[in-house]
Design an enzyme around this catalytic site. Structure first.
Site, PDB file in Angstrom:
ATOM      1  N   HIS A 197      -7.316  -5.891   0.258  1.00 14.75           N
ATOM      2  CA  HIS A 197      -6.160  -5.061   0.568  1.00 14.75           C
ATOM      3  C   HIS A 197      -5.564  -5.523   1.900  1.00 14.75           C
ATOM      4  O   HIS A 197      -6.279  -5.731   2.870  1.00 14.75           O
ATOM      5  CB  HIS A 197      -6.621  -3.604   0.671  1.00 14.75           C
ATOM      6  CG  HIS A 197      -5.533  -2.597   0.601  1.00 14.75           C
ATOM      7  ND1 HIS A 197      -4.722  -2.461  -0.500  1.00 14.75           N
ATOM      8  CD2 HIS A 197      -5.121  -1.642   1.478  1.00 14.75           C
ATOM      9  CE1 HIS A 197      -3.874  -1.471  -0.296  1.00 14.75           C
ATOM     10  NE2 HIS A 197      -4.081  -0.958   0.911  1.00 14.75           N
ATOM     11  N   GLU A 255      -9.054  -5.041  -3.888  1.00 14.76           N
ATOM     12  CA  GLU A 255      -8.347  -4.129  -2.996  1.00 14.76           C
ATOM     13  C   GLU A 255      -9.287  -3.269  -2.154  1.00 14.76           C
ATOM     14  O   GLU A 255      -8.938  -2.834  -1.066  1.00 14.76           O
ATOM     15  CB  GLU A 255      -7.425  -3.215  -3.810  1.00 14.76           C
ATOM     16  CG  GLU A 255      -6.299  -3.928  -4.538  1.00 14.76           C
ATOM     17  CD  GLU A 255      -5.159  -4.324  -3.614  1.00 14.76           C
ATOM     18  OE1 GLU A 255      -5.249  -4.051  -2.410  1.00 14.76           O
ATOM     19  OE2 GLU A 255      -4.176  -4.894  -4.112  1.00 14.76           O
ATOM     20  N   SER A 292       0.832  -1.197   0.000  1.00 16.30           N
ATOM     21  CA  SER A 292       0.000   0.000   0.000  1.00 16.30           C
ATOM     22  C   SER A 292       0.872   1.255   0.000  1.00 16.30           C
ATOM     23  O   SER A 292       1.636   1.472  -0.941  1.00 16.30           O
ATOM     24  CB  SER A 292      -0.969  -0.031   1.186  1.00 16.30           C
ATOM     25  OG  SER A 292      -1.973   0.943   1.060  1.00 16.30           O
TER      26      SER A 292
END
Length: 556
Positions: A461, A343, A209
């Protein structure tokens, strides 16, 4: 006699144990460290742990917002069996202040062998959290799987939010303090990692990320050049709407005004902000666009990396990252890059009521911010209609179209930007690029599990991190006969093989060959319960979003 033998045996064991503990010491540039030996969670052996190592001076007082200064030496032996303080922050999932400190520039080193015959490859991990939260601690990033596979692991803290990414567009505070923290940590590792059995000439930078964005930025930053050999980018690149700061100087003055100090002088603002309590600089929302009042997390974070003005001093980034890539100004390193299936699942479920209501009411929110800020409202609405029709047809944005909205989030906030960066990088890198999509689903999918409420079974995610780290907060069991263990084993092998050899599948041990990406075949690896090679990853997503940007008259 028996009792006497028992007492002698106990004394000898105590002496041996104390002697062994005393040997778990390492001398680094600043002084001696006392570590500890711990059991691998898999039960397959032990490793050495050194936590809470200062890699820079405490960034407090007049050093607040400034580039990090060298770590301060210490006398005697420093206890390195506990983590240093986390950097002060609001947890983005709980929206609560985390017990932490400004004095937080610490790193952790884990190794299976302090004196190997051949130095071990080093993996340097940068945590995510939107440049706003998280740390390198074992809560989320236990080292067991990686160090058990023959690498030295380093995890770090770096300054977050305002304290890490304020930019006044001045020589004193140009921005990117948090990124310069990361560079300083890398330099520390380069100088000291041999003492832990690591190879300073074989360092892999990797992150997830915001840590993934950081990784790609290190590839184009002049400050980071020569500090690493390989890179792994997991779910984020600098062109993602949330990845780079928008109007950072203007935002800094809005922050001052929110805190009760209205000025147009950057020096006065700096003096004021250096004397505000750190808590008041945490969890703030100095919005500069009206749209930020109703939607932020997918579009942008308030404080993030910036393009600095070049004041003739050492800088992290003074040009747009895409421009640097197009000009070939990139470190020639091996690259592994990809993202997970869904995600946006965590964002969708955690904020579904807000998201669904605002995106249904304000059509322009469907358009990426990097287009919104360059086009007039009429053009933005036309693009919004185009996007809405593609994802929702004639249906409304509501709880009945959660799957469609999830696809939109994944593609617009992650997928297309990552696809574009893969293609840009593949044109200028002279080293191999390996592309993946993470699709594995099991009980280790901590964040994707949120979707079960709506019958979504996906890799979300952050889910991929639980297959290369052991997140201690989650107490996840590892049964060696389980599906989970199989996925962990093969995923860790891919990552550590890449760190060791620059190739995730250097032999036939995993049963597949991962072919490097090129612009013709667009090869990738599907990392699921099984490993499945594929071609033309997200081709339909790429084609649609390219048409959006083409219609907007923007190359990116």
């Amino acid at each position: 006699m028996t009792r006497a033998i028992f007492v002698i045996s106990l004394v000898l064991k105590t002496i041996i144990s104390a002697t062994h503990e005393a040997n778990i010491k390492v001398q680094v540039e600043q002084g001696w460290l006392q570590g500890e030996e711990l059991e691998l969670v898999t039960g397959d052996g032990k490793y050495f742990s050194f936590k809470g190592i200062p890699y820079a001076a405490p960034p407090v007082g007049k050093l607040r917002f400034k580039a990090p200064q060298p770590a301060i030496p210490w006398e005697g032996v420093r206890n390195s069996t506990q983590h240093g303080s986390k950097c002060i922050q609001f947890d983005i999932f709980t929206n609560k202040l985390v017990p932490a400190s400004e004095d937080c520039l610490f790193l952790n080193v884990y190794t299976s062998n302090l004196n190997p015959k051949v130095p071990l490859p080093v993996m340097f991990f940068i945590h995510g959290g939107g440049f706003e939260s998280d740390s390198g601690n074992v809560d989320n990033y236990g080292p067991d799987f990686l160090v058990g596979n023959g690498v030295v692991l380093v995890t770090i803290n770096y300054r977050l939010e305002v304290l890490g990414f304020l930019s006044l567009d001045t020589e004193a505070v140009p921005g990117n303090a948090g990124m310069k923290d990361q560079v300083t940590a890398l330099k520390w590792v380069k100088k000291n990692i041999e003492k832990f059995g690591g190879d300073p000439e074989n360092i892999t930078v990797f992150g997830q990320s915001a840590g993934s964005v950081s990784t790609v930025l290190h590839m184009v930053s002049p400050m980071s050049r020569g500090l690493f050999k390989r890179a792994i980018s997991m779910s984020g690149v600098p062109s993602c709407d949330w990845a780079m700061a928008y109007q950072p100087k203007r935002r800094a003055f809005v922050l001052g005004k929110q805190l009760g100090f209205d000025t147009t002088d950057p020096e006065n603002l700096l003096e004021f902000l250096q004397n505000v309590s750190a808590e008041k600089l945490t969890g703030v929302s100095p919005n500069v666009l009206a749209s930020e009042e109703v939607s932020n997390i997918l579009k942008m974070f308030h404080f993030a990396p910036v393009v600095e003005r070049d004041f003739g001093q050492e800088h992290f980034l003074t040009e747009n990252p895409e421009k640097l890539l197009m000009e070939g100004k990139v470190s020639q390193v091996d690259l592994m890059i990809g993202h997970s299936t869904s995600e946006g699942i965590g964002d969708l479920i955690l904020f579904e009521d807000t998201f669904l209501k605002t995106y249904s009411q304000y059509a322009e929110l469907l358009v990426p911010t990097k287009i919104q800020v360059k086009k007039n409202p009429e053009e933005v609405f036309k693009l919004s209609d185009m996007i809405r029709k593609h994802y929702f047809g004639t249906k409304s944005i509501s709880k009945d179209t959660l799957q469609e909205f999830l696809d939109y989030i994944n593609d617009s906030a992650y997928g297309y930007d990552i696809y574009r960066y893969i293609n840009l990088l593949s044109k200028v890198l002279k080293r191999n690029t390996y592309v993946y999509k993470f699709t594995a689903v099991s009980t280790r999918n901590i964040y994707g599990k949120i979707g079960q409420k709506y019958n979504f079974t996906v890799a979300g995610h952050l889910d991929d991190t639980a297959y290369i780290f052991d997140p201690k907060h989650a107490n996840l069991n590892i049964d060696k006969k389980s599906k989970e263990y199989k996925i962990v084993t093969q995923t860790v092998a891919l990552f550590t093989n890449f760190a060791k050899y620059g190739n995730p599948t250097p032999d036939k041990s995993l049963g597949v060959t991962w072919t490097p990406f090129n612009n013709n075949s667009e090869a990738y690896m599907d990392i699921g319960e099984d490993l499945t090679p594929g071609q033309n990853l997200d081709a339909d997503v790429a084609a649609f979003w390219k048409s959006v940007f083409d219609k907007a008259g923007l190359e990116f």
